[in-house]
Write a protein that holds these residues in place. Structure first.
Motif, PDB file in Angstrom:
ATOM      1  N   PRO A 294      61.941  48.927  66.905  1.00  0.00           N
ATOM      2  CA  PRO A 294      62.935  47.851  66.765  1.00  0.00           C
ATOM      3  C   PRO A 294      62.393  46.481  67.161  1.00  0.00           C
ATOM      4  O   PRO A 294      62.798  45.459  66.596  1.00  0.00           O
ATOM      5  CB  PRO A 294      64.063  48.289  67.689  1.00  0.00           C
ATOM      6  CG  PRO A 294      63.916  49.766  67.798  1.00  0.00           C
ATOM      7  CD  PRO A 294      62.450  50.046  67.688  1.00  0.00           C
ATOM      8  N   ASP A 295      61.476  46.451  68.111  1.00  0.00           N
ATOM      9  CA  ASP A 295      60.891  45.170  68.519  1.00  0.00           C
ATOM     10  C   ASP A 295      60.107  44.521  67.382  1.00  0.00           C
ATOM     11  O   ASP A 295      60.177  43.304  67.188  1.00  0.00           O
ATOM     12  CB  ASP A 295      59.975  45.367  69.726  1.00  0.00           C
ATOM     13  CG  ASP A 295      60.730  45.764  70.977  1.00  0.00           C
ATOM     14  OD1 ASP A 295      61.938  45.462  71.054  1.00  0.00           O
ATOM     15  OD2 ASP A 295      60.109  46.368  71.869  1.00  0.00           O
ATOM     16  N   ILE A 296      59.375  45.323  66.637  1.00  0.00           N
ATOM     17  CA  ILE A 296      58.612  44.783  65.510  1.00  0.00           C
ATOM     18  C   ILE A 296      59.560  44.286  64.420  1.00  0.00           C
ATOM     19  O   ILE A 296      59.359  43.213  63.850  1.00  0.00           O
ATOM     20  CB  ILE A 296      57.641  45.848  64.957  1.00  0.00           C
ATOM     21  CG1 ILE A 296      56.550  46.145  65.976  1.00  0.00           C
ATOM     22  CG2 ILE A 296      57.019  45.385  63.648  1.00  0.00           C
ATOM     23  CD1 ILE A 296      55.630  47.287  65.596  1.00  0.00           C
ATOM     24  N   ALA A 297      60.611  45.045  64.138  1.00  0.00           N
ATOM     25  CA  ALA A 297      61.582  44.631  63.122  1.00  0.00           C
ATOM     26  C   ALA A 297      62.271  43.333  63.520  1.00  0.00           C
ATOM     27  O   ALA A 297      62.474  42.440  62.684  1.00  0.00           O
ATOM     28  CB  ALA A 297      62.606  45.738  62.902  1.00  0.00           C
ATOM     29  N   ILE A 298      62.616  43.203  64.781  1.00  0.00           N
ATOM     30  CA  ILE A 298      63.253  41.977  65.264  1.00  0.00           C
ATOM     31  C   ILE A 298      62.279  40.810  65.185  1.00  0.00           C
ATOM     32  O   ILE A 298      62.664  39.693  64.808  1.00  0.00           O
ATOM     33  CB  ILE A 298      63.789  42.182  66.700  1.00  0.00           C
ATOM     34  CG1 ILE A 298      64.977  43.133  66.663  1.00  0.00           C
ATOM     35  CG2 ILE A 298      64.159  40.856  67.343  1.00  0.00           C
ATOM     36  CD1 ILE A 298      65.448  43.575  68.033  1.00  0.00           C
TER      37      ILE A 298
ATOM     38  N   GLN B 114      60.613  35.773  62.687  1.00  0.00           N
ATOM     39  CA  GLN B 114      59.631  34.940  61.995  1.00  0.00           C
ATOM     40  C   GLN B 114      60.146  34.499  60.620  1.00  0.00           C
ATOM     41  O   GLN B 114      59.939  33.354  60.216  1.00  0.00           O
ATOM     42  CB  GLN B 114      58.315  35.689  61.828  1.00  0.00           C
ATOM     43  CG  GLN B 114      57.526  35.824  63.103  1.00  0.00           C
ATOM     44  CD  GLN B 114      56.264  36.643  62.902  1.00  0.00           C
ATOM     45  OE1 GLN B 114      56.128  37.367  61.920  1.00  0.00           O
ATOM     46  NE2 GLN B 114      55.338  36.530  63.844  1.00  0.00           N
ATOM     47  N   ALA B 115      60.803  35.411  59.912  1.00  0.00           N
ATOM     48  CA  ALA B 115      61.342  35.074  58.590  1.00  0.00           C
ATOM     49  C   ALA B 115      62.411  33.991  58.702  1.00  0.00           C
ATOM     50  O   ALA B 115      62.432  33.049  57.902  1.00  0.00           O
ATOM     51  CB  ALA B 115      61.915  36.325  57.922  1.00  0.00           C
TER      52      ALA B 115
ATOM     53  N   ILE C  11      64.108  28.247  58.139  1.00  0.00           N
ATOM     54  CA  ILE C  11      64.550  26.992  58.759  1.00  0.00           C
ATOM     55  C   ILE C  11      63.510  25.898  58.564  1.00  0.00           C
ATOM     56  O   ILE C  11      63.836  24.752  58.235  1.00  0.00           O
ATOM     57  CB  ILE C  11      64.864  27.203  60.253  1.00  0.00           C
ATOM     58  CG1 ILE C  11      66.111  28.070  60.414  1.00  0.00           C
ATOM     59  CG2 ILE C  11      65.028  25.879  60.979  1.00  0.00           C
ATOM     60  CD1 ILE C  11      66.342  28.557  61.829  1.00  0.00           C
ATOM     61  N   LEU C  12      62.249  26.255  58.727  1.00  0.00           N
ATOM     62  CA  LEU C  12      61.167  25.280  58.627  1.00  0.00           C
ATOM     63  C   LEU C  12      61.047  24.706  57.218  1.00  0.00           C
ATOM     64  O   LEU C  12      60.939  23.486  57.053  1.00  0.00           O
ATOM     65  CB  LEU C  12      59.853  25.944  59.044  1.00  0.00           C
ATOM     66  CG  LEU C  12      58.641  25.053  59.213  1.00  0.00           C
ATOM     67  CD1 LEU C  12      58.874  24.093  60.379  1.00  0.00           C
ATOM     68  CD2 LEU C  12      57.418  25.901  59.471  1.00  0.00           C
ATOM     69  N   VAL C  13      61.098  25.562  56.197  1.00  0.00           N
ATOM     70  CA  VAL C  13      60.892  25.055  54.836  1.00  0.00           C
ATOM     71  C   VAL C  13      62.147  24.403  54.250  1.00  0.00           C
ATOM     72  O   VAL C  13      62.046  23.616  53.313  1.00  0.00           O
ATOM     73  CB  VAL C  13      60.361  26.149  53.879  1.00  0.00           C
ATOM     74  CG1 VAL C  13      59.028  26.663  54.345  1.00  0.00           C
ATOM     75  CG2 VAL C  13      61.346  27.256  53.689  1.00  0.00           C
TER      76      VAL C  13
ATOM     77  N   THR D  29      55.297  29.626  52.870  1.00  0.00           N
ATOM     78  CA  THR D  29      55.913  30.904  52.520  1.00  0.00           C
ATOM     79  C   THR D  29      54.857  31.935  52.134  1.00  0.00           C
ATOM     80  O   THR D  29      54.934  33.097  52.554  1.00  0.00           O
ATOM     81  CB  THR D  29      56.911  30.710  51.368  1.00  0.00           C
ATOM     82  OG1 THR D  29      57.826  29.674  51.718  1.00  0.00           O
ATOM     83  CG2 THR D  29      57.680  31.982  51.083  1.00  0.00           C
ATOM     84  N   ALA D  30      53.865  31.516  51.358  1.00  0.00           N
ATOM     85  CA  ALA D  30      52.806  32.440  50.949  1.00  0.00           C
ATOM     86  C   ALA D  30      51.983  32.900  52.147  1.00  0.00           C
ATOM     87  O   ALA D  30      51.616  34.085  52.225  1.00  0.00           O
ATOM     88  CB  ALA D  30      51.906  31.778  49.912  1.00  0.00           C
ATOM     89  N   ASP D  31      51.677  32.000  53.077  1.00  0.00           N
ATOM     90  CA  ASP D  31      50.939  32.392  54.280  1.00  0.00           C
ATOM     91  C   ASP D  31      51.705  33.429  55.091  1.00  0.00           C
ATOM     92  O   ASP D  31      51.107  34.390  55.597  1.00  0.00           O
ATOM     93  CB  ASP D  31      50.637  31.172  55.155  1.00  0.00           C
ATOM     94  CG  ASP D  31      49.577  30.268  54.560  1.00  0.00           C
ATOM     95  OD1 ASP D  31      48.887  30.702  53.608  1.00  0.00           O
ATOM     96  OD2 ASP D  31      49.449  29.118  55.038  1.00  0.00           O
ATOM     97  N   TYR D  32      53.003  33.252  55.207  1.00  0.00           N
ATOM     98  CA  TYR D  32      53.817  34.229  55.941  1.00  0.00           C
ATOM     99  C   TYR D  32      53.806  35.577  55.234  1.00  0.00           C
ATOM    100  O   TYR D  32      53.651  36.621  55.866  1.00  0.00           O
ATOM    101  CB  TYR D  32      55.254  33.739  56.107  1.00  0.00           C
ATOM    102  CG  TYR D  32      56.148  34.791  56.698  1.00  0.00           C
ATOM    103  CD1 TYR D  32      56.011  35.183  58.018  1.00  0.00           C
ATOM    104  CD2 TYR D  32      57.118  35.420  55.927  1.00  0.00           C
ATOM    105  CE1 TYR D  32      56.806  36.172  58.558  1.00  0.00           C
ATOM    106  CE2 TYR D  32      57.925  36.402  56.459  1.00  0.00           C
ATOM    107  CZ  TYR D  32      57.768  36.773  57.779  1.00  0.00           C
ATOM    108  OH  TYR D  32      58.556  37.755  58.303  1.00  0.00           O
TER     109      TYR D  32
END
Length: 89
Positions: free
Chosen positions: A3-7, A12-13, A18-20, A73-76
């Motif tokens: 669950p930590d990885i999913a969160i 990050q998503a 928000i950033l873009v 977005t592509a880098d992510y």
């Protein structure tokens, strides 16, 4: 996948979203504020007056920042796909 990885992936998503989207939202807010001040000064109470200038401003920002948005977005996505083997453990 824990669950930590999913969160962390979801966090990050959301941060990338928000950033873009922030340049377009900020420009839209500034243009709306300027037009609202203009409407107040001139006593024009037309509600549709803000639509076209906001649309034009957002298109200009998308043309100016489009490559940055795509790169971010592509880098992510590349980072996410390259770490996929770690997620399925």
């Amino acid at each position: 996948m824990t669950p930590d990885i999913a969160i962390d992936i979801a966090r990050q998503a959301l941060w990338i979203i928000i950033l873009v989207s922030s340049p377009m939202l900020l420009v839209s807010m500034v243009v709306g504020l300027i037009i609202s001040i203009f409407q107040t000064i001139t006593s024009i109470q037309e509600q549709t007056l803000t639509f076209v200038p906001k649309l034009i401003a957002i298109f200009i920002v998308m043309m100016l920042c489009g490559s940055w948005i795509l790169k971010t977005t592509a880098d992510y996505m590349i980072e996410l796909y390259s770490s996929f083997s770690q997620y399925i453990r």
